[in-house]
Design a protein around this motif. Sequence first.
Motif, short mmCIF file in Angstrom:
data_model
loop_
_atom_site.label_atom_id
_atom_site.label_comp_id
_atom_site.label_asym_id
_atom_site.label_seq_id
_atom_site.Cartn_x
_atom_site.Cartn_y
_atom_site.Cartn_z
N VAL A 1 0.83 -1.20 0.00
CA VAL A 1 0.00 0.00 0.00
C VAL A 1 0.87 1.25 0.00
O VAL A 1 0.63 2.19 -0.78
N VAL A 2 1.89 1.28 0.85
CA VAL A 2 2.77 2.45 0.92
C VAL A 2 3.52 2.65 -0.38
O VAL A 2 3.65 3.77 -0.89
N ALA A 3 4.03 1.55 -0.95
CA ALA A 3 4.78 1.64 -2.20
C ALA A 3 3.89 2.12 -3.35
O ALA A 3 4.31 2.93 -4.19
N THR A 4 2.66 1.64 -3.37
CA THR A 4 1.73 2.02 -4.44
C THR A 4 1.26 3.46 -4.29
O THR A 4 1.22 4.23 -5.26
N ALA A 5 0.91 3.84 -3.05
CA ALA A 5 0.34 5.17 -2.82
C ALA A 5 1.39 6.27 -2.77
O ALA A 5 1.16 7.38 -3.27
N LEU A 6 2.55 5.97 -2.18
CA LEU A 6 3.55 7.01 -1.95
C LEU A 6 4.84 6.82 -2.74
O LEU A 6 5.69 7.72 -2.79
#
Length: 247
Positions: free
Chosen positions: A221-226
């Motif tokens: 999620v962090v890699a995709t969003a940020l």
Amino acid sequence: MELKQRSASQTLNQESNWPITTFAHRARLAAGCATLLFSIAKSLVLTTAAPRAWLESMLAATVAYFTADLVTGIYHWAIDNYGSAQTPIFGSQIVGFQGHHHRPSQLAKPPVAYNVHIAAAAVTAVVTPINLLCSDPVFLLFVGVFAGCVMFSQQFHAWAHTPKGRLPTLVAMLQDAGIILRRADHAAHHRPPFNNSYCIVSGVWNRVLDRSKFFVALEVVVATALGHEPRSWSDTISDWSEKSGTN
């Protein structure tokens, strides 16, 4: 002569890697403990006037204990995998936690005040207004237990790196009972693939989070969003492993 003695003392401290506990560290620990005791004591006094709140208060304390383990796990995961010395506010903790993998046994050396003074200062700042303004015994006890577990979590972590023979008897008993983090349970965090067993109050959440791939999903999620990938994806095993000669 005095300057030479100070220089020699500083060199000795650097070579032995023994952190120095200052008056400020001890003062923050004392303030944090006083804040926690006030919260719990106020809750007990208020509960005496409302006997029906006892069951709710005990339930709140239990929930707080388990919640603190989960929160420390998420926080530990975050500073292990993201940020650097330049990160505002959290930079020093990030360096400490990430460097801890190279010299894990050193965490057992500092006194309690050194290990928990940052968390103690945060507890004092956040919990004091709650103590003064809140009159709900259930919420006060939740806050007191949660904040206490979080404040001392780094010390529980340190004890998990301490040989059992060097632990106070009560601490060893609490570890054996699984109330605080066991040495054997935390050892998995320092073995490949170095991306599990992050919780450091009791570690009760570790098995659930690791088996469900909770942190892997969070990393996606962090890699995709940020666009920020965690250290565990790119760093080599040697970047996480204990270094010889650093104990």
